[in-house]
Design a protein around this motif. Structure first.
Motif, mmCIF file in Angstrom:
data_model
loop_
_atom_site.group_PDB
_atom_site.id
_atom_site.type_symbol
_atom_site.label_atom_id
_atom_site.label_comp_id
_atom_site.label_asym_id
_atom_site.label_seq_id
_atom_site.Cartn_x
_atom_site.Cartn_y
_atom_site.Cartn_z
ATOM 1 N N ALA A 1 -55.279 -59.004 41.477
ATOM 2 C CA ALA A 1 -54.964 -57.026 41.065
ATOM 3 C C ALA A 1 -54.237 -57.013 41.420
ATOM 4 O O ALA A 1 -53.994 -55.688 40.901
ATOM 5 C CB ALA A 1 -56.544 -57.426 42.093
ATOM 6 N N ASP A 2 -53.321 -56.829 42.446
ATOM 7 C CA ASP A 2 -52.144 -56.030 43.190
ATOM 8 C C ASP A 2 -51.581 -56.066 42.046
ATOM 9 O O ASP A 2 -50.802 -55.493 41.474
ATOM 10 C CB ASP A 2 -52.171 -55.967 44.457
ATOM 11 C CG ASP A 2 -52.702 -55.793 45.666
ATOM 12 O OD1 ASP A 2 -53.755 -55.004 45.277
ATOM 13 O OD2 ASP A 2 -53.403 -56.749 46.692
ATOM 14 N N GLY A 3 -50.956 -57.254 41.445
ATOM 15 C CA GLY A 3 -49.863 -57.288 40.379
ATOM 16 C C GLY A 3 -50.512 -56.398 39.052
ATOM 17 O O GLY A 3 -49.719 -56.155 38.413
ATOM 18 N N ASP A 4 -51.519 -57.216 39.150
ATOM 19 C CA ASP A 4 -51.675 -55.991 37.940
ATOM 20 C C ASP A 4 -52.054 -54.599 38.206
ATOM 21 O O ASP A 4 -51.485 -54.202 36.503
ATOM 22 C CB ASP A 4 -53.539 -56.552 37.650
ATOM 23 C CG ASP A 4 -53.913 -57.864 37.336
ATOM 24 O OD1 ASP A 4 -53.048 -58.652 37.086
ATOM 25 O OD2 ASP A 4 -55.478 -58.442 36.890
ATOM 26 N N VAL A 5 -51.857 -54.163 38.403
ATOM 27 C CA VAL A 5 -51.816 -52.421 39.400
ATOM 28 C C VAL A 5 -50.699 -52.042 38.668
ATOM 29 O O VAL A 5 -49.875 -51.031 38.407
ATOM 30 C CB VAL A 5 -52.818 -52.464 40.387
ATOM 31 C CG1 VAL A 5 -52.330 -50.581 40.501
ATOM 32 C CG2 VAL A 5 -54.260 -52.446 40.139
ATOM 33 N N PHE A 6 -50.004 -52.819 39.468
ATOM 34 C CA PHE A 6 -48.116 -52.769 39.259
ATOM 35 C C PHE A 6 -47.937 -52.959 37.674
ATOM 36 O O PHE A 6 -47.053 -51.950 36.903
ATOM 37 C CB PHE A 6 -47.682 -53.824 40.139
ATOM 38 C CG PHE A 6 -47.307 -53.047 41.787
ATOM 39 C CD1 PHE A 6 -46.102 -51.872 41.518
ATOM 40 C CD2 PHE A 6 -48.311 -53.426 42.116
ATOM 41 C CE1 PHE A 6 -46.429 -51.601 43.325
ATOM 42 C CE2 PHE A 6 -48.256 -53.085 43.809
ATOM 43 C CZ PHE A 6 -47.472 -51.907 44.353
#
Length: 110
Positions: free
Chosen positions: A12-17
């Motif tokens: 999820a965090d990688g997707d935001v980045f």
């Protein structure tokens, strides 16, 4: 400016980045990052709030409403990096675990 990178994990965090990079986000600049600590029981114990204040300063409490858990928001000013964000989340979740709190969400206004 940081370009789209394969170094960000498939989470999820990688997707935001990846979304931030696609939008032309300036990762080299310092930003105000919002972090939420969700609590299973409301209100959180005063000891949890004192610990969060000692770690991050000012807090904003958001009681439960419309079926959502209550949460406490804190802010950090820094450049936005995957390791920086996830490190804050891990450290905060670890500190809040005894109080029924977890830090899994963050955001940045740009």
């Amino acid at each position: 400016m940081t370009k789209l990178t394969a170094d960000w994990p498939d989470d999820a965090d990688g997707d935001v980045f990846r979304r931030l990079a696609e939008a032309g986000f300036d990762f080299d600049k310092s930003w105000v990052l919002d972090f939420n600590v969700d609590f299973t029981n409301w209100p959180p114990p005063e000891a949890a709030l004192e610990l969060l204040r000692s770690m991050f300063g000012n807090l904003a409490a958001h009681p439960p409403e419309r079926g959502c858990l209550g949460y406490v928001l804190f802010q950090v000013v820094s450049p936005v990096s995957y390791e920086g964000v996830t490190s804050i989340q891990r450290r905060t979740s670890s500190a809040m675990q005894p109080f029924g709190g977890v830090c899994e969400s963050w955001g940045v206004m740009h």
